[in-house]
Scaffold this motif. Structure first.
Motif, mmCIF file in Angstrom:
data_model
loop_
_atom_site.group_PDB
_atom_site.id
_atom_site.type_symbol
_atom_site.label_atom_id
_atom_site.label_comp_id
_atom_site.label_asym_id
_atom_site.label_seq_id
_atom_site.Cartn_x
_atom_site.Cartn_y
_atom_site.Cartn_z
ATOM 1 N N ALA A 19 0.806 -1.209 0.000
ATOM 2 C CA ALA A 19 0.000 0.000 0.000
ATOM 3 C C ALA A 19 0.841 1.261 0.000
ATOM 4 N N GLY A 20 2.071 1.127 0.391
ATOM 5 C CA GLY A 20 2.932 2.298 0.391
ATOM 6 C C GLY A 20 2.360 3.418 1.230
ATOM 7 N N ILE A 21 2.142 3.142 2.474
ATOM 8 C CA ILE A 21 1.521 4.073 3.427
ATOM 9 C C ILE A 21 1.519 5.522 2.960
ATOM 10 N N GLN A 22 0.361 6.033 2.849
ATOM 11 C CA GLN A 22 0.243 7.419 2.396
ATOM 12 C C GLN A 22 -0.930 8.036 3.128
ATOM 13 N N LEU A 23 -0.629 8.748 4.161
ATOM 14 C CA LEU A 23 -1.692 9.377 4.916
ATOM 15 C C LEU A 23 -2.028 10.715 4.286
ATOM 16 N N ALA A 24 -2.942 10.662 3.383
ATOM 17 C CA ALA A 24 -3.307 11.888 2.686
ATOM 18 C C ALA A 24 -3.991 12.852 3.640
ATOM 19 N N ASN A 34 -12.478 12.482 6.362
ATOM 20 C CA ASN A 34 -12.976 11.958 5.099
ATOM 21 C C ASN A 34 -11.911 11.925 4.025
ATOM 22 N N GLY A 35 -10.669 12.142 4.378
ATOM 23 C CA GLY A 35 -9.625 12.110 3.374
ATOM 24 C C GLY A 35 -9.386 10.702 2.876
ATOM 25 N N ALA A 36 -9.159 10.562 1.610
ATOM 26 C CA ALA A 36 -8.828 9.250 1.093
ATOM 27 C C ALA A 36 -7.446 8.896 1.591
ATOM 28 N N ASP A 37 -7.282 7.682 2.036
ATOM 29 C CA ASP A 37 -5.996 7.343 2.603
ATOM 30 C C ASP A 37 -5.208 6.426 1.691
ATOM 31 N N ALA A 38 -5.656 6.320 0.490
ATOM 32 C CA ALA A 38 -4.855 5.655 -0.532
ATOM 33 C C ALA A 38 -4.330 4.302 -0.114
ATOM 34 N N GLY A 39 -5.186 3.549 0.511
ATOM 35 C CA GLY A 39 -4.829 2.170 0.789
ATOM 36 C C GLY A 39 -4.052 1.962 2.066
ATOM 37 N N GLY A 171 -20.323 -11.775 -11.315
ATOM 38 C CA GLY A 171 -19.295 -12.105 -10.340
ATOM 39 C C GLY A 171 -18.008 -12.576 -10.989
ATOM 40 N N GLY A 172 -16.981 -12.685 -10.188
ATOM 41 C CA GLY A 172 -15.687 -13.108 -10.705
ATOM 42 C C GLY A 172 -14.607 -12.876 -9.666
ATOM 43 N N GLU A 173 -13.392 -12.836 -10.152
ATOM 44 C CA GLU A 173 -12.255 -12.647 -9.252
ATOM 45 C C GLU A 173 -11.449 -11.423 -9.683
ATOM 46 N N PHE A 174 -10.882 -10.744 -8.714
ATOM 47 C CA PHE A 174 -10.017 -9.606 -9.012
ATOM 48 C C PHE A 174 -9.157 -9.329 -7.787
ATOM 49 N N PHE A 175 -8.367 -8.296 -7.883
ATOM 50 C CA PHE A 175 -7.549 -7.879 -6.748
ATOM 51 C C PHE A 175 -8.003 -6.497 -6.288
ATOM 52 N N ARG A 176 -8.241 -6.372 -4.997
ATOM 53 C CA ARG A 176 -8.639 -5.079 -4.447
ATOM 54 C C ARG A 176 -7.447 -4.120 -4.437
ATOM 55 N N SER A 177 -7.753 -2.852 -4.656
ATOM 56 C CA SER A 177 -6.736 -1.791 -4.653
ATOM 57 C C SER A 177 -5.508 -2.172 -5.467
ATOM 58 N N TYR A 178 -5.783 -2.608 -6.692
ATOM 59 C CA TYR A 178 -4.704 -2.960 -7.613
ATOM 60 C C TYR A 178 -5.056 -2.493 -9.019
ATOM 61 N N ASP A 179 -4.122 -1.781 -9.652
ATOM 62 C CA ASP A 179 -4.293 -1.483 -11.079
ATOM 63 C C ASP A 179 -3.010 -1.768 -11.861
ATOM 64 N N GLY A 180 -1.952 -2.104 -11.159
ATOM 65 C CA GLY A 180 -0.704 -2.457 -11.829
ATOM 66 C C GLY A 180 0.052 -1.283 -12.418
ATOM 67 N N VAL A 181 -0.472 -0.077 -12.242
ATOM 68 C CA VAL A 181 0.088 1.084 -12.937
ATOM 69 C C VAL A 181 0.440 2.220 -11.983
ATOM 70 N N ASP A 183 1.075 4.563 -8.514
ATOM 71 C CA ASP A 183 1.785 4.433 -7.250
ATOM 72 C C ASP A 183 0.858 3.846 -6.189
ATOM 73 N N ASN A 184 1.376 2.985 -5.380
ATOM 74 C CA ASN A 184 0.680 2.325 -4.269
ATOM 75 C C ASN A 184 -0.186 1.148 -4.686
ATOM 76 N N TYR A 185 -0.476 1.024 -5.962
ATOM 77 C CA TYR A 185 -1.460 0.019 -6.369
ATOM 78 C C TYR A 185 -0.905 -0.961 -7.398
ATOM 79 N N LYS A 186 0.352 -1.325 -7.218
ATOM 80 C CA LYS A 186 1.010 -2.195 -8.197
ATOM 81 C C LYS A 186 1.173 -3.631 -7.698
ATOM 82 N N TYR A 187 0.535 -3.939 -6.588
ATOM 83 C CA TYR A 187 0.775 -5.243 -5.973
ATOM 84 C C TYR A 187 -0.526 -6.028 -5.830
ATOM 85 N N LYS A 188 -0.458 -7.267 -6.249
ATOM 86 C CA LYS A 188 -1.643 -8.134 -6.180
ATOM 87 C C LYS A 188 -1.718 -8.776 -4.800
ATOM 88 N N SER A 189 -1.950 -7.963 -3.804
ATOM 89 C CA SER A 189 -1.892 -8.440 -2.429
ATOM 90 C C SER A 189 -3.233 -8.921 -1.890
#
Ligand code: CA
Ligand code: CA
Length: 443
Positions: A19-24, A34-39, A171-181, A183-189
């Motif tokens: 998630a690359g801690i990012q306290l926005a 209500n700030g988005a905390d980017a994962g 329905g299906g399968e995916f990875f939460r908070s992941y887009d592969g592109v 910052d912070n969202y490049k990991y299929k965790s």
């Protein structure tokens, strides 16, 4: 901030990496906390606070009964009439749970079943008229809040369609908070598996919330019944009587809360020009009560993320094609106060809040949902903590945490609109750029 501090203590190492801690900062302007905390809270190992779904073990949705692994209506099913396995004779129908030669008065014979065409969603207004996931009320397919149509109820989007329209999300399968592109969202965790569900195409409008308010709902006296608004596959996910006190004590207190705070509330005490705007200044508790009353429920965080990301496509933004595209403009979404054509944090005004669906179809998600990015932040069911792992129709229902909101808003910057970004707020707060979109069970 209390939740976030607690959160940092329990984050496993994989969460830190992924998630690359990012306290926005709360610069989105949508209210305290209500700030988005980017994962920040996307945990990796399902530790403290995780609460996975029951994965289909919770039985059949009311009023159906589980018979031999199928969900049946024992009031109308001639093979299971009155109870599982009680079959009617070949020339009989099943009427109100009893085998008979003809249907009871008030019921209509549809095939071998006796149904109430005023309320039967598979035979609404006549045999075979399927509501495709919408409820059947008074012989017409419509959610409660859009019954009768009118401003903010029957005139949404470019084609002026029902503001309660819902779309099937396969329905299906995916990875939460992941887009592969990004910052912070490049990991299929955080893998997740979801069943089919329906999600409203539009954020809840002022006009729809007015129907709720006029029905006297959303107050402590009219709190949802315990268990209402539950996810059909997640045990104990419905309304809790312990939350009754978090609702306003009266209708006047509710409408006052809708107008309080430092922002620009869309609610007006009389129906006026705002009916097609998304309701904002909405607390999590009132949002839950609304969706339950409307025949739906809050989406889980995984469902919301899945719908926005286009499921396994893992889109960067809801409209991203290809999925890895980071393209965003005023054509796609209302954000950064661009609604009046003059963007920027120094150019914010009520004129930047546009009717729901104003950026459709260019800004729509894979399954046709409008404003998943931008518009208003949207409450979801989950508590704001680590992502539950594993996740099969899961939600984090841990008490004591703030609740999650997703999607960014008309006032915030593009970062908040990423499909992967998480926001948070306390359930009783009325953050000023936050509304809701209801989910519904798949037929
Ligand atoms: Ca502006
Ligand atoms: Ca939104």
């Amino acid at each position: 901030m209390r939740a976030r501090h607690g959160l940092r203590l329990v984050l496993p190492a994989v969460g830190l990496l992924g998630a690359g801690i990012q306290l926005a900062a709360c610069s989105d302007g949508s209210g305290s906390g209500n700030g988005a905390d980017a994962g920040t809270s996307a945990g990796g190992s399902g530790g403290a606070g995780g609460s996975g779904g029951a994965g289909g073990a919770a039985g059949c949705p009311q009023p159906l009964t589980e018979c031999d692994a199928s969900c049946v209506d024992t009031t109308a099913d001639p093979a299971n009439c009155g109870s599982c396995g009680s079959a009617c004779a070949p020339d009989e129908v099943c009427s109100a749970g009893k085998c008979a030669l003809v249907c009871d008065s008030g019921l209509t014979t549809c095939g071998k079943k006796c149904v109430d065409i005023q309320t039967d969603a598979a035979n609404c207004g006549g045999c075979g008229k399927d509501c495709q996931g919408e409820p059947c009320l008074a012989g017409a397919c419509s959610a409660q809040s859009c019954l009768g149509g009118g401003l903010g109820r029957g005139d949404c989007g470019p084609s002026k369609e029902s503001c309660c329209k819902s779309a099937l999300v396969p329905g299906g399968e995916f990875f939460r908070s992941y887009d592969g592109v990004t910052d912070n969202y490049k990991y299929k965790s955080w893998p997740a598996k979801l069943s089919d569900f329906r999600l409203d195409v539009y954020e809840v409008t002022v006009g729809r919330l007015r129907a709720f308010v006029e029905a006297g709902k959303g107050t402590q006296q009219s709190a949802p019944a315990p268990g209402a608004g539950a996810h059909p596959k997640i045990a104990d996910s419905g309304w809790s009587a312990a939350w009754d006190g978090s609702l306003p004590p009266s209708t006047s207190a509710l409408t006052q809360a809708l107008k309080q705070g430092g922002g620009w509330p869309t609610w007006t005490d009389a129906a006026a020009d705002n009916e097609r705007l998304a309701i904002n200044h909405l607390s999590w508790s009132v949002a839950f009560a609304f969706c339950a009353w409307d025949g739906g429920r809050l989406p889980t965080e995984a469902e919301w993320n899945y719908a926005a990301a286009g499921g396994g496509e893992q889109r960067v933004y809801p409209w991203s094609q290809p999925a890895s595209s980071t393209d965003i403009s005023a054509d796609h979404a209302t954000y950064d106060c661009n609604g009046d054509g003059v963007p920027g944090q120094n150019n914010c005004s009520p004129a930047d809040i546009l009717p729901v669906g104003s950026r459709s179809p260019k800004g729509d998600g894979r399954w046709g949902h409008a404003d998943l990015g931008g518009g208003e932040w949207e409450w979801v069911l989950d508590s704001h903590s680590q992502y539950p792992v594993p996740c099969n129709d899961c939600a984090n229902l841990s008490p004591g945490w703030e609740r999650v909101m997703r999607g960014g808003s008309w006032i915030g910057n593009a970062t908040y609109l990423l499909c992967s970004t998480r926001g948070t707020g306390s359930p009783g707060a009325v953050p000023y750029a936050t509304g809701v979109r209801c989910a519904r069970n798949a037929p």
